[in-house]
Enzyme design. Structure first.
Site, PDB file in Angstrom:
ATOM      1  N   LYS A 151     -17.615 -12.251 -18.250  1.00 18.63           N
ATOM      2  CA  LYS A 151     -17.350 -11.270 -17.198  1.00 18.63           C
ATOM      3  C   LYS A 151     -16.699 -10.067 -17.871  1.00 18.63           C
ATOM      4  CE  LYS A 151     -15.571 -10.787 -12.523  1.00 18.63           C
ATOM      5  NZ  LYS A 151     -15.037  -9.449 -12.646  1.00 18.63           N
TER       6      LYS A 151
ATOM      7  N   GLU B 216     -22.190 -16.374 -18.345  1.00 18.09           N
ATOM      8  CA  GLU B 216     -22.091 -15.063 -19.001  1.00 18.09           C
ATOM      9  C   GLU B 216     -20.640 -14.657 -19.041  1.00 18.09           C
ATOM     10  OE1 GLU B 216     -24.410 -12.292 -16.666  1.00 18.09           O
ATOM     11  OE2 GLU B 216     -26.030 -13.761 -16.517  1.00 18.09           O
TER      12      GLU B 216
ATOM     13  N   CYS C 200      25.709   8.200  -5.316  1.00 19.14           N
ATOM     14  CA  CYS C 200      25.236   8.006  -6.694  1.00 19.14           C
ATOM     15  C   CYS C 200      23.897   8.759  -6.833  1.00 19.14           C
ATOM     16  CB  CYS C 200      25.045   6.516  -6.952  1.00 19.14           C
ATOM     17  SG  CYS C 200      24.147   6.141  -8.449  1.00 19.14           S
TER      18      CYS C 200
ATOM     19  N   LYS D 112     -12.179 -16.672 -13.033  1.00 25.02           N
ATOM     20  CA  LYS D 112     -11.198 -15.735 -13.589  1.00 25.02           C
ATOM     21  C   LYS D 112     -10.297 -16.469 -14.561  1.00 25.02           C
ATOM     22  CE  LYS D 112     -11.667 -11.853 -11.181  1.00 25.02           C
ATOM     23  NZ  LYS D 112     -10.722 -10.803 -11.113  1.00 25.02           N
TER      24      LYS D 112
ATOM     25  N   SER E 251     -20.597  -7.980  -4.661  1.00 28.39           N
ATOM     26  CA  SER E 251     -19.544  -8.418  -5.562  1.00 28.39           C
ATOM     27  C   SER E 251     -19.658  -9.929  -5.714  1.00 28.39           C
ATOM     28  CB  SER E 251     -18.178  -7.974  -5.061  1.00 28.39           C
ATOM     29  OG  SER E 251     -17.841  -8.703  -3.930  1.00 28.39           O
TER      30      SER E 251
ATOM     31  N   CYS F  78      25.218  -0.737  -6.667  1.00 23.33           N
ATOM     32  CA  CYS F  78      26.141   0.367  -6.814  1.00 23.33           C
ATOM     33  C   CYS F  78      26.512   0.753  -5.384  1.00 23.33           C
ATOM     34  CB  CYS F  78      25.463   1.534  -7.527  1.00 23.33           C
ATOM     35  SG  CYS F  78      26.449   3.033  -7.442  1.00 23.33           S
TER      36      CYS F  78
ATOM     37  N   ASP G 154       0.822  -1.212   0.000  1.00 21.99           N
ATOM     38  CA  ASP G 154       0.000   0.000   0.000  1.00 21.99           C
ATOM     39  C   ASP G 154       0.855   1.261   0.000  1.00 21.99           C
ATOM     40  OD1 ASP G 154      -2.637  -1.290   2.124  1.00 21.99           O
ATOM     41  OD2 ASP G 154      -2.073  -1.676   0.062  1.00 21.99           O
ATOM     42  N   ALA G 155       1.946   1.213   0.790  1.00 21.72           N
ATOM     43  CA  ALA G 155       2.773   2.416   0.917  1.00 21.72           C
ATOM     44  C   ALA G 155       3.365   2.787  -0.436  1.00 21.72           C
ATOM     45  CB  ALA G 155       3.884   2.173   1.917  1.00 21.72           C
TER      46      ALA G 155
ATOM     47  N   GLU H 241     -22.571  -3.436 -16.974  1.00 19.91           N
ATOM     48  CA  GLU H 241     -21.193  -2.952 -17.063  1.00 19.91           C
ATOM     49  C   GLU H 241     -21.053  -1.929 -18.174  1.00 19.91           C
ATOM     50  OE1 GLU H 241     -19.543  -4.553 -14.735  1.00 19.91           O
ATOM     51  OE2 GLU H 241     -17.395  -4.389 -15.169  1.00 19.91           O
TER      52      GLU H 241
ATOM     53  N   ASP I 255     -15.118  -6.480 -18.631  1.00 23.03           N
ATOM     54  CA  ASP I 255     -14.113  -5.746 -17.874  1.00 23.03           C
ATOM     55  C   ASP I 255     -14.364  -4.249 -18.025  1.00 23.03           C
ATOM     56  OD1 ASP I 255     -12.047  -5.691 -16.188  1.00 23.03           O
ATOM     57  OD2 ASP I 255     -10.504  -6.221 -17.650  1.00 23.03           O
TER      58      ASP I 255
ATOM     59  N   LYS J  36     -24.123 -18.172 -12.958  1.00 23.04           N
ATOM     60  CA  LYS J  36     -25.212 -17.878 -12.021  1.00 23.04           C
ATOM     61  C   LYS J  36     -26.210 -19.032 -12.044  1.00 23.04           C
ATOM     62  CE  LYS J  36     -24.739 -12.982 -13.198  1.00 23.04           C
ATOM     63  NZ  LYS J  36     -25.246 -11.844 -13.992  1.00 23.04           N
TER      64      LYS J  36
ATOM     65  N   ASP K  86       0.667   4.259  -2.570  1.00 16.57           N
ATOM     66  CA  ASP K  86       0.405   5.647  -2.194  1.00 16.57           C
ATOM     67  C   ASP K  86       1.494   6.562  -2.730  1.00 16.57           C
ATOM     68  OD1 ASP K  86      -1.025   5.011   1.085  1.00 16.57           O
ATOM     69  OD2 ASP K  86      -1.857   4.961  -0.929  1.00 16.57           O
TER      70      ASP K  86
ATOM     71  N   CYS L 134      26.170   6.614 -12.178  1.00 16.18           N
ATOM     72  CA  CYS L 134      27.368   7.353 -11.752  1.00 16.18           C
ATOM     73  C   CYS L 134      28.630   6.824 -12.431  1.00 16.18           C
ATOM     74  CB  CYS L 134      27.498   7.346 -10.232  1.00 16.18           C
ATOM     75  SG  CYS L 134      27.907   5.739  -9.541  1.00 16.18           S
TER      76      CYS L 134
ATOM     77  N   CYS M  66      27.902   1.297 -13.130  1.00 12.33           N
ATOM     78  CA  CYS M  66      26.600   1.864 -12.785  1.00 12.33           C
ATOM     79  C   CYS M  66      26.153   2.811 -13.900  1.00 12.33           C
ATOM     80  CB  CYS M  66      26.722   2.622 -11.463  1.00 12.33           C
ATOM     81  SG  CYS M  66      25.243   3.600 -11.093  1.00 12.33           S
TER      82      CYS M  66
ATOM     83  N   TYR N  43     -26.782  -6.956 -17.070  1.00 13.89           N
ATOM     84  CA  TYR N  43     -26.713  -8.369 -16.688  1.00 13.89           C
ATOM     85  C   TYR N  43     -27.492  -8.719 -15.428  1.00 13.89           C
ATOM     86  CZ  TYR N  43     -22.630  -6.340 -14.259  1.00 13.89           C
ATOM     87  OH  TYR N  43     -21.793  -5.540 -13.528  1.00 13.89           O
TER      88      TYR N  43
HETATM   89  S1  IVH Z   1     -23.290 -10.114 -11.785  1.00 10.51           S
HETATM   90  C1  IVH Z   1     -24.646 -10.137  -7.480  1.00 10.51           C
HETATM   91  N1  IVH Z   1     -22.504 -10.474 -14.255  1.00 10.51           N
HETATM   92  O1  IVH Z   1     -17.948  -8.285 -11.937  1.00 10.51           O
HETATM   93  C2  IVH Z   1     -24.059 -10.267  -8.846  1.00 10.51           C
HETATM   94  N2  IVH Z   1     -21.161  -9.119 -12.842  1.00 10.51           N
HETATM   95  O2  IVH Z   1     -16.714  -9.276  -9.473  1.00 10.51           O
HETATM   96  C3  IVH Z   1     -23.525  -8.997  -9.349  1.00 10.51           C
HETATM   97  N3  IVH Z   1     -19.202  -8.179 -13.951  1.00 10.51           N
HETATM   98  O3  IVH Z   1     -19.172  -5.780  -9.828  1.00 10.51           O
HETATM   99  C4  IVH Z   1     -22.684  -9.052 -10.527  1.00 10.51           C
HETATM  100  N4  IVH Z   1     -19.563  -9.047 -15.923  1.00 10.51           N
HETATM  101  O4  IVH Z   1     -18.797  -5.192 -12.289  1.00 10.51           O
HETATM  102  C5  IVH Z   1     -22.236  -9.894 -13.082  1.00 10.51           C
HETATM  103  N5  IVH Z   1     -21.949 -10.863 -16.475  1.00 10.51           N
HETATM  104  C6  IVH Z   1     -21.691 -10.289 -15.308  1.00 10.51           C
HETATM  105  C7  IVH Z   1     -20.557  -9.462 -15.113  1.00 10.51           C
HETATM  106  C8  IVH Z   1     -20.325  -8.905 -13.863  1.00 10.51           C
HETATM  107  C9  IVH Z   1     -18.762  -8.285 -15.218  1.00 10.51           C
HETATM  108  C10 IVH Z   1     -18.494  -7.417 -12.888  1.00 10.51           C
HETATM  109  C11 IVH Z   1     -19.363  -6.469 -12.118  1.00 10.51           C
HETATM  110  C12 IVH Z   1     -19.238  -6.871 -10.690  1.00 10.51           C
HETATM  111  C13 IVH Z   1     -17.959  -7.645 -10.691  1.00 10.51           C
HETATM  112  C14 IVH Z   1     -17.941  -8.637  -9.552  1.00 10.51           C
END
Ligand code: IVH
Length: 653
Positions: A96, A94, A411, A294, A63, A406, A14-15, A153, A98, A270, A18, A391, A388, A205
């Site tokens: 996913k 479906e 330097c 993923k 999510s 180095c 994180d640091a 999306e 991006d 789903k 930032d 320097c 180097c 979706y």
């Molecule tokens: S369904 C409760 N369907 O993935 C279900 N999400 O990791 C809500 N996303 O925030 C999400 N394609 O931005 C759903 N076909 C899809 C999707 C999808 C992309 C994204 C979405 C969500 C994130 C979750």
């Protein structure tokens, strides 16, 4: 560009993250013409920003849990079957997409509000930019529900992205890094006209709140319904009966990953039947009835232009691959670390080679190896440079060490690095003291170590082009407010080997002043909970060194008066426990969560290890942290679990 790539890698502590954002803000202030709307410097974690009105979601935007391989996916399906008593549900597969999740609300058939997901409970009102998306109807046909929230999306088509970057190039402007960030940046634009030029797209979706709508029995029926109210739905979703069919869908689309005009980084699965969804319910974070598979890291071939050496703050000499730009895993990659001499030798990559570059969704890019079939037969193995690059004095590789370094502390690369570190937000947080200013002052010999910073007369800047009275006054003010930073930040700023920001705070709490810390023995320091002998020795060595002594004196002469930490009145429930937080929490900002832990005597490092007591996950946690915690059997808590842990020091039952 380099900064952007690093910024796209949440694997960074994180640091460091930032620090990079801080630096980027400085850079953008110095070169406003290079600032882009999607700049990470403009983005503040997952929490809603003050710039847009908050929108509380009627139905939370949850999510999804992730599966990183087919075994995890099958495990999910088996858990469902057990919960459902062996009745096997049908699934909808479906893509996913991006992009950026949106919830678009219609009342009496009219678009009234569009919001980002934010922390899932409260998002940002982005109606003005969402209205510019051609795929989003402003009015629904007669007969539409009285209230309906369409979720989906926002994204940018690859063809649109390519055209946009072509225009940027023609105008001599910096290229945008990737379609996802550009889409997110566009949605969060103030100016709808600028957003409309970017031509975003939208895939629905899911439904949020619906009042007086049709009774649907399956998720797949949602798509027909969405079509009936004039939304375009993605044509690639599919209802299947078994998890084997899901796997086949995944394989089919893994092969088609580059065939579509938009990016997808996985498949969302789903449960189709809505009653079964209700039976399965949700955890506090994500529904049990859905999972995101993923896709594994992407690989691409590109040309290795050269293997330059970068010199770090402590002198470490790191070879890295300078690459012909290649779009992989969602970003344009132009360089990747090669770590050290042995790794270059082991990979046997040579300037001029075609090489394979890999990048998982959220980790730093990696050079896998050369494409030997395309190697120039006359090419020769790369040799580590003797001098180097900064320097021009000899590099050394100490006996037994993996890295060259180095050895000259003066330097310029090291001096700059230490001063950058010193000035960064989590250290002295010196405003108006960006990379460019530092480079100029170091090159001119006006600053040779961090001790010189507060002895500098900002008026000296007048000799450099582009520094007027305003910049001089700004720096003066920046230095003035930095003179009284918290002691923990000041200790961290000194760049004592092994002392990170979290140890800096622990030492500050234990000793209360620089002088007391400087006078402490190895034994006294090592006796502090959470501080090992390596750190203790390093601290004592640093304060005993000529450099250390001189810096402490100069800081004092320069008027630096660190503020000792208030003695915490909170109960030390977390003494000796190390807790990692990943992703956005609803009630704690990034540093608030860390402080909540350290104020109770715990440690809050940036990465998971076997000594981690628990991993706390918020929205969009770092995937690798979650996987690592799972592998090591470390408890994973949600925000409610975190609260319990803070108050009781124990894991929730
Ligand atoms: S369904 C409760 N369907 O993935 C279900 N999400 O990791 C809500 N996303 O925030 C999400 N394609 O931005 C759903 N076909 C899809 C999707 C999808 C992309 C994204 C979405 C969500 C994130 C979750």
């Amino acid at each position: 560009m380099h900064l952007y790539h690093e910024l796209d890698a949440p694997e960074l502590p994180d640091a460091d993250f930032d620090r990079l954002v801080h630096r980027l803000r400085d850079l953008e202030a110095a070169y406003p013409e290079l600032a882009t709307a999607d700049s990470p410097a403009e983005q503040v974690g997952g929490a809603p920003s003050v710039a847009f009105a908050p929108v509380v979601h009627e139905v939370p935007m949850m999510s999804l849990d992730n599966a990183f391989d087919i075994d995890e996916l099958r495990g999910w399906a088996e858990r469902l079957e057990r919960r459902l008593g062996d009745s096997i549900p049908s699934f909808v597969c479906e893509l996913k997409f991006d992009g950026l999740a949106l919830s678009i609300r219609y009342e009496d058939g009219v678009l009234v509000r569009a919001a980002t997901r934010g922390d899932g409970t409260t998002g940002e009102d982005v109606t003005h930019t969402v209205r510019t998306i051609a795929d989003v109807p402003h009015e629904l046909p007669a007969g539409a529900p009285r209230v309906i929230e369409v979720r989906g999306e926002a994204y940018m088509r690859l063809s649109t992205f390519a055209a946009l970057n072509k225009a940027q190039e023609a105008a001599g402007q910096q290229a945008y890094v990737n379609p996802r960030n550009t889409a997110a940046g566009t949605i969060r634009q103030k100016d709808p006209e600028a957003a409309s030029q970017r031509a975003l797209s939208f895939w629905p979706y899911q439904l949020g709140q619906v009042v007086d709508g049709p009774v649907l029995d399956a998720h797949s029926a949602t798509f027909d319904f969405l079509t009936s109210i004039s939304f375009g739905v993605n044509e690639h979703s599919r209802v299947v009966d078994t998890i084997d069919d899901v796997v086949a869908f995944i394989e089919e689309y893994a092969a088609k990953r580059h065939d579509l005009d938009y990016e997808f980084d996985g498949v969302v699965i789903k449960v189709d039947d809505l009653e079964t969804q209700r039976v399965l319910g949700s955890t506090s974070r994500a529904p049990r009835w859905a999972i995101a598979y993923k896709m594994p890291p992407e690989e691409r071939a590109t040309r290795l232009i050269d293997i330059p050496i970068s010199i770090g703050t402590n002198g470490s000499a790191t070879p890295y691959a300078l690459l012909e730009p290649v779009f992989v895993g969602g970003v344009t990659v132009t360089n990747a670390t090669l770590h050290n001499q042995d790794i270059v030798a082991q990979k046997d990559v040579r300037p001029g080679d075609m090489v394979i570059v890999r990048r998982a969704g959220d980790v730093i890019p990696e050079v896998v190896g050369p494409v030997l079939s395309e190697r120039d037969p006359d090419s020769e193995a790369w040799v580590f440079p003797t001098d180097c690059p900064e320097c021009h004095r000899p590099l050394v590789r100490p006996e037994g060490a993996a890295r060259h370094r180095c050895p000259f502390a003066d330097c310029p690369a090291q001096v700059r690095g230490r001063i950058d570190h010193f000035a960064q937000r989590s250290a002295m947080d010196i405003e108006h003291f960006g990379e460019r200013t530092i480079d100029l002052l170091v090159s001119a010999g006006l600053i040779t170590d961090v001790g010189d910073v507060f002895l500098l007369d900002p008026q000296e800047l007048a000799q450099f082009e582009g520094f007027g009275e305003t910049s001089i006054e700004n720096l003066r003010a920046g230095l003035e407010s930095s003179r009284t930073r918290p002691l923990g930040n000041v200790i961290f700023a000194l760049a004592i080997p092994h002392v990170g920001s979290s140890n800096g705070k622990v030492l500050a709490k234990a000793f209360g002043s620089i002088e007391a810390l400087a006078a402490a023995s190895v034994e006294q320091i090592a006796a502090i909970d959470g501080i090992g002998p390596t750190i203790a020795e390093s601290v004592v060595e640093w304060f005993a060194s000529d450099t250390g002594t001189a810096i402490v004196q100069k800081l004092h002469d320069g008027g630096v008066r660190p503020v000792a930490p208030a003695v915490s009145t909170l109960e030390a429930t977390l003494t000796g426990k190390s807790i990692v937080v990943s992703g956005g929490l609803a009630n704690y900002g990034r540093s608030e969560a860390k402080n909540a832990i350290t104020d109770r005597g715990g440690k809050a490092p940036g990465s998971v290890s076997k000594s981690t007591f628990a991993l706390v996950v918020g929205n969009d946690p770092g995937a690798s942290k979650v996987t690592k915690a799972e592998d090591l059997g470390i408890p994973i808590l949600d925000e409610a679990g975190f609260e319990t842990l803070l108050t009781t020091g124990e894991l929730p039952a």
